[in-house]
Design an enzyme around this catalytic site. Structure first.
Site, PDB file in Angstrom:
ATOM      1  N   ASN A  43     -20.263  15.106  15.070  1.00 22.86           N
ATOM      2  CA  ASN A  43     -21.482  14.351  14.796  1.00 22.86           C
ATOM      3  C   ASN A  43     -22.462  14.514  15.949  1.00 22.86           C
ATOM      4  OD1 ASN A  43     -19.572  12.734  16.215  1.00 22.86           O
ATOM      5  ND2 ASN A  43     -20.539  10.835  15.564  1.00 22.86           N
ATOM      6  N   GLU A  45     -25.828  12.653  17.081  1.00 20.67           N
ATOM      7  CA  GLU A  45     -26.759  11.544  16.880  1.00 20.67           C
ATOM      8  C   GLU A  45     -28.091  11.843  17.562  1.00 20.67           C
ATOM      9  OE1 GLU A  45     -24.591   8.038  18.101  1.00 20.67           O
ATOM     10  OE2 GLU A  45     -23.283   8.157  16.333  1.00 20.67           O
ATOM     11  N   ASN A  46     -29.065  10.982  17.276  1.00 19.77           N
ATOM     12  CA  ASN A  46     -30.415  11.189  17.794  1.00 19.77           C
ATOM     13  C   ASN A  46     -31.012   9.828  18.140  1.00 19.77           C
ATOM     14  OD1 ASN A  46     -33.497  11.676  17.532  1.00 19.77           O
ATOM     15  ND2 ASN A  46     -32.621  13.723  17.434  1.00 19.77           N
ATOM     16  N   ALA A  47     -31.849   9.797  19.165  1.00 22.37           N
ATOM     17  CA  ALA A  47     -32.511   8.549  19.559  1.00 22.37           C
ATOM     18  C   ALA A  47     -33.341   7.992  18.402  1.00 22.37           C
ATOM     19  CB  ALA A  47     -33.388   8.786  20.783  1.00 22.37           C
ATOM     20  N   TYR A  49     -32.650   7.197  15.226  1.00 21.72           N
ATOM     21  CA  TYR A  49     -31.325   7.031  14.602  1.00 21.72           C
ATOM     22  C   TYR A  49     -31.102   7.742  13.258  1.00 21.72           C
ATOM     23  CZ  TYR A  49     -30.261   3.346  18.059  1.00 21.72           C
ATOM     24  OH  TYR A  49     -30.020   2.633  19.206  1.00 21.72           O
ATOM     25  N   CYS A  54     -23.745  13.968  10.494  1.00 23.13           N
ATOM     26  CA  CYS A  54     -22.295  13.778  10.473  1.00 23.13           C
ATOM     27  C   CYS A  54     -21.570  15.078  10.826  1.00 23.13           C
ATOM     28  CB  CYS A  54     -21.840  13.337   9.085  1.00 23.13           C
ATOM     29  SG  CYS A  54     -22.190  11.628   8.685  1.00 23.13           S
ATOM     30  N   GLU A  56     -19.067  16.413   9.293  1.00 23.52           N
ATOM     31  CA  GLU A  56     -18.799  17.234   8.102  1.00 23.52           C
ATOM     32  C   GLU A  56     -20.002  18.102   7.767  1.00 23.52           C
ATOM     33  OE1 GLU A  56     -18.381  14.014   8.510  1.00 23.52           O
ATOM     34  OE2 GLU A  56     -16.730  13.211   7.302  1.00 23.52           O
ATOM     35  N   CYS A  90     -18.129   9.836   4.842  1.00 24.51           N
ATOM     36  CA  CYS A  90     -19.089   8.898   4.265  1.00 24.51           C
ATOM     37  C   CYS A  90     -19.491   9.390   2.865  1.00 24.51           C
ATOM     38  CB  CYS A  90     -20.320   8.768   5.169  1.00 24.51           C
ATOM     39  SG  CYS A  90     -21.450  10.177   5.080  1.00 24.51           S
ATOM     40  N   CYS A  93     -21.408  12.646   2.766  1.00 22.11           N
ATOM     41  CA  CYS A  93     -20.607  13.835   3.091  1.00 22.11           C
ATOM     42  C   CYS A  93     -19.625  14.176   1.978  1.00 22.11           C
ATOM     43  CB  CYS A  93     -19.906  13.652   4.428  1.00 22.11           C
ATOM     44  SG  CYS A  93     -21.062  13.845   5.808  1.00 22.11           S
TER      45      CYS A  93
END
Ligand code: THU
Length: 136
Positions: A43, A45-47, A49, A54, A56, A90, A93
């Site tokens: 995964n 992530e990014n500031a 959000y 993910c 996958e 999730c 995914c």
């Protein structure tokens, strides 16, 4: 043939590279493709959000970029030792996997210590909508 634990090991290894400073929930995924190769992703992530990706999604992207199109098996690793939880894909995914996998494809879920439970894709995403619905 690549076995379940080899695929889980690949997912566990790539999990170490996850960029998850916001959730602190690191995930690794591995897909086995029709050529017998394993593609991995973590995964990211990014500031901002909602832009986070993910594990996958990134593993599937690596498979597609390498020229393969069929998923034979999936492994996902997340969580902490002894937490008793399952890092199942999730909903989004599950649909991403569905694009390239038949219903019987196994989805193996593990934690840092190893295998926890296996599912079939159709068990995780019953009565799904897929390429066939659009005559592909
Ligand atoms: N995450 C995944 O990478 N795969 C899943 O199947 C479940 C959730 C990530 C997204 C986010 O970076 C973090 O886990 C917490 O939701």
């Amino acid at each position: 043939m690549v076995d379940r634990d080899t695929l889980l090991d690949a997912a566990r290894a790539v999990r170490a590279h996850a960029h998850a400073p916001y959730s602190r929930f690191m995930v690794g995924a591995a897909v086995l493709s029709e050529s017998g190769r394993i593609f991995t992703g973590c995964n990211v992530e990014n500031a901002a959000y909602p832009l986070g990706l993910c594990a996958e999604a990134n593993a599937i992207g690596a498979m597609i970029a390498a020229g393969d199109r069929i998923i034979r098996a999936v492994a996902v690793v997340g969580g902490e030792p002894g937490d008793g939880r399952l890092c199942t894909p999730c909903g989004g995914c599950r649909q991403r996997i569905r694009e390239f996998a038949a219903g019987g494809v196994p989805v193996h879920v593990g934690g840092p210590e190893g295998w926890r439970k296996s599912f079939s894709l159709c068990g995780l995403l019953p009565d799904s909508f897929g390429p066939e619905n659009l005559n592909f």
